[in-house]
Design an enzyme around this catalytic site. Structure first.
Site, PDB file in Angstrom:
ATOM      1  CB  THR A  63      -3.633 -15.307 -10.315  1.00 24.34           C
ATOM      2  OG1 THR A  63      -4.562 -16.347 -10.591  1.00 24.34           O
ATOM      3  CG2 THR A  63      -2.449 -15.863  -9.562  1.00 24.34           C
ATOM      4  N   GLY A  81      -2.697   2.960  -9.894  1.00 18.88           N
ATOM      5  CA  GLY A  81      -3.554   4.033  -9.413  1.00 18.88           C
ATOM      6  C   GLY A  81      -4.847   4.184 -10.193  1.00 18.88           C
ATOM      7  CD  GLN A 141       2.184  12.333  -9.025  1.00 15.68           C
ATOM      8  OE1 GLN A 141       3.354  12.607  -8.782  1.00 15.68           O
ATOM      9  NE2 GLN A 141       1.825  11.657 -10.100  1.00 15.68           N
ATOM     10  CG  ASN A 178      -0.892  14.804 -11.968  1.00 12.32           C
ATOM     11  OD1 ASN A 178      -1.881  15.311 -11.452  1.00 12.32           O
ATOM     12  ND2 ASN A 178      -0.792  14.623 -13.273  1.00 12.32           N
ATOM     13  CG  HIS A 211       4.707   4.069 -11.765  1.00  4.78           C
ATOM     14  ND1 HIS A 211       3.365   3.769 -11.776  1.00  4.78           N
ATOM     15  CD2 HIS A 211       4.811   5.286 -12.354  1.00  4.78           C
ATOM     16  CE1 HIS A 211       2.694   4.749 -12.346  1.00  4.78           C
ATOM     17  NE2 HIS A 211       3.540   5.687 -12.695  1.00  4.78           N
ATOM     18  CB  CYS A 217       0.014  10.035 -18.396  1.00  2.58           C
ATOM     19  SG  CYS A 217      -1.094  11.192 -17.597  1.00  2.58           S
TER      20      CYS A 217
END
Length: 705
Positions: A205, A39, A147, A119, A169, A292
């Site tokens: 890649t 994100g 979220q 969040n 995630h 976080c």
């Protein structure tokens, strides 16, 4: 996947299948999806990309006060480049008013970036209304849907957005993968340059394994969206109903209706969220504010924007439910949290400690949000307060706060002055005996750092008697008493209060001849700088609290902190010492800065000569610094001239918040080598010459490699 052989083609099919799966989740076309690292990258790609491509049309961006740092930080970076950023307020539910968006738009506006759902509190923003306004004014609209995607229905056409960010995630995909929706007809310049991957829109890649994981997670989320949302909502509501039925004085933050089904932000009045999380952390996984920022004890900017009262805001915890959460887990969480809050809100009325079983090993650092001298007030704030204090009127006050020394001195006669200090902090060690010994050694160090001899001490105790058995306090006091005996003094009394977390320290009284007092004022150009202990205790013990460091690395740090500065102080007596201080909470650079400012000199420090604890540099380089250390570095850096080759990890170590650190000595240059020999003979094996006092000046420090 870019290879032409059969194996590459198979990988390409897997990536494109995942692209279709992600697109289906949000009602987009597959060619409107590009894969990113998460994100944060997706948000940066839009905000920085729009700014770069449309800056000739305008330099105004609109966002909100409750955005994730992955939006606010790139906006702040653009502001530093001359863009104008409007940060819109929110109401008490955390909701942006579309009318405020409309009023903020000008002819210079090129982008509106408003999150889909918050969040921390889960509030869903009125994006459809905002999108209608943006379209009518021909302004691009981006939303951070990290979220919401996979938890509630997200349809890019219904929302009317031009760009939408996804974090893998958050919907059960692997960490480190995300996606960005770019509406057909919209273009963004590359943020990452290289080969023509992702249709030429993002070089690098493709991470096939994680992209496939994101695709499958998106498919599962779409298939089970309604059922998962209903389950999460039912679990969330069960948790809220249970908590408000058991705990008085709580409030729910966010919009109770327009909210994510899995997010519950609860404020417990009069409770410190960090203490609560420490109390429940072995059984309930939750977070204070945004996940976080779990180490940050400041009030969340989201709660500030919502104007949540301070006594509630400091006690705010975010709980999240998921597709595997069970009723039994919710009921256990209610029980654990309610009992913990009862102990923290009204300890005098609570039962005996419930979270420590008989014979269970005590890990003291579990019971506090910060450790040791790292819990000191930020130096930036403390300096403001100290400047407002009046200077002592008595001529017998020989040392006061004006030199930033950690002790005070008072003349009793022409031959005798007393030196007094007080110091206390939260646990830096898990073992209670170690904590007591380290705290005592730290307090005694302030006496030694002024050339004085300690006489006696008093204990200062803050103790959570409803969280920990009193036997723990007894061991803390035993550790302190043992260290006091080693110093040749007694602890003769003290004072205690009930607290939410353990705190311990000593008030120590010492004696010295008035003309032999040493302070951090008096360093002279040419003086050698000698440090008697290695640095890194804060870094090592932070890693130990997170269970990332163990064994000999931790024991070495503990032994350093347990060691008295007595031998070093006594070895100084025959030498021409001009200034002296001990290195504690403000770090080596912070205390050297106090010395240079008080002495009116500049200093030069050789970072390669500074003794370091084993493992400390590795942990610092890996980002293991405490908030106190980061604050120290930010505070001192404007006064430091760094050699460019001194890496960030080493800079953090030089500012690391030390507990019971070594003595920092400014000694006449001719006495440097004899003093180092005397220190070695006294058993101070880690003493090193680390630099020198330079010319007269305003206190600047040059740090060489």
């Amino acid at each position: 996947p870019s290879s032409s052989h059969a194996y590459g083609a198979r990988a390409r099919r897997a990536v494109e299948s995942a692209r279709t799966q992600v697109a289906s989740l949000i009602g987009a076309r597959a060619d409107e999806i590009i894969f990113t690292s998460g994100g944060s990258e997706s948000n940066n790609m839009v905000i920085q990309g729009v700014a770069a491509s449309l800056r000739s049309l305008g330099r105004h961006i609109i966002t909100s006060a409750v955005e994730h740092p992955a939006v606010l930080e790139p906006c702040a970076a653009l502001e530093a480049q001359g863009f104008r950023i409007t940060i819109l307020p929110v109401d008490g539910r955390g909701r942006v008013d579309p009318g405020d968006v409309e009023k903020a738009i000008t002819t210079e506006t090129i982008l509106i970036t408003i999150m889909h759902a918050n969040n921390e509190v889960g509030t869903i923003q009125p994006l459809r209304e905002i999108a209608a306004i943006a379209r009518a004014r021909s302004v691009l609209l981006h939303t951070d849907a990290a979220q919401s995607a996979g938890k509630i229905a997200v349809d890019v056409d219904a929302l009317g957005v031009d760009f939408l960010s996804i974090a893998g995630h958050k919907l059960y995909a692997p960490k480190g993968v995300g996606a960005l929706y770019i509406r057909t007809g919209r273009e963004l310049p590359r943020l990452i340059h290289g080969a023509d991957h992702e249709g030429g829109r993002r070089a690098g890649t493709e991470n096939v394994l994680e992209i496939v994981g994101l695709g499958r997670a998106a498919e599962i989320a779409r298939e089970r969206l309604d059922a998962t949302a209903e389950h999460c909502r039912r679990m969330r509501d069960r948790l809220w109903d249970g908590l408000r039925g058991r705990v008085a004085g709580i409030r729910r933050n966010g919009d109770p209706e327009a909210s994510l089904p899995n997010t519950l932000s609860v404020s417990f009045r009069g409770v410190d969220a960090s203490a609560l999380l420490a109390e429940i952390g072995d059984r309930v996984a939750a977070s204070a504010g945004a996940a976080c920022h779990a180490e940050d004890v400041d009030v969340s900017p989201v709660l500030e924007a919502m104007k949540v009262p301070l006594d509630y805001a400091m006690g705010t915890v975010r709980f999240s439910t998921g597709r595997t959460t069970t009723e039994a887990e919710i009921d256990l969480a209610i029980e654990v949290v309610a009992e913990a809050v009862a102990r923290l809100q009204a300890p005098q009325a609570a039962a005996a400690p419930a979270d420590v079983q008989q014979g269970e090993e005590i890990r003291l650092t579990r019971f506090t949000h910060g450790m040791g001298c790292a819990c000191k007030l930020r130096p930036q704030e403390l300096e403001v307060v100290l400047r407002s204090l009046p200077r002592p009127a008595s001529a017998d006050v020989l040392v006061d706060a004006s030199t930033a020394d950690d002790a005070a001195a008072y003349r009793l006669s022409g031959e005798l002055a007393i030196v007094q200090t007080v110091d206390f902090f939260t646990p830096i060690a898990d073992d209670p005996f170690d904590f007591g010994a380290i705290s005592a050694a730290n307090s005694l160090s302030d006496i030694y750092a002024m050339g004085a001899r300690p006489l006696f001490a008093l204990s200062i105790v803050g103790f959570p008697s409803r969280r920990l058995p009193l036997s723990v306090l007894a061991r803390i006091l035993e550790g302190a008493a043992a260290k006091a005996r080693e110093a040749g003094i007694d602890i003769v009394g003290g004072h205690s209060v009930e607290d939410t977390e353990p705190k311990f320290g000593l008030a120590v009284t010492g004696a010295v001849h008035p003309r032999r007092i040493l302070t951090n004022r008096g360093a002279q150009p040419g003086d050698a700088l000698i440090l008697t202990k290695p640095v890194g205790t804060g870094i090592i013990m932070t890693a130990a609290k997170l269970q990332l460091a163990s064994g000999g690395v931790v024991e070495s740090a503990l032994e350093t902190m347990r060691s008295l500065n007595r031998a070093a102080a006594e070895a100084l007596a025959p030498f021409d010492v001009h200034a002296l201080t001990d290195v504690t909470g403000f770090g080596l650079l912070g205390h050297l800065r106090e010395m240079t400012v008080a002495s009116g000199v500049n200093a030069e420090l050789r970072s390669s000569d500074v003794p370091l604890l084993s493992g400390a540099l590795d942990f610092a380089t890996a980002g293991g610094a405490s908030g106190g250390t980061v604050d120290n570095l930010a505070h001192v850096s404007p006064h430091v001239d760094w050699t460019s080759t001194v890496a960030r990890g080493l800079r953090l170590l030089l500012a690391d918040a030390q507990t019971s650190g070594g003595l920092l000595i400014a000694v006449a240059p001719g006495d440097a080598e004899p003093l180092l020999g005397a220190l070695l003979a006294a058993g101070v094996a880690s003493a090193r010459r680390i630099g020198a006092i330079a010319e007269k000046g305003a206190g600047r420090i040059r740090v060489l490699e």
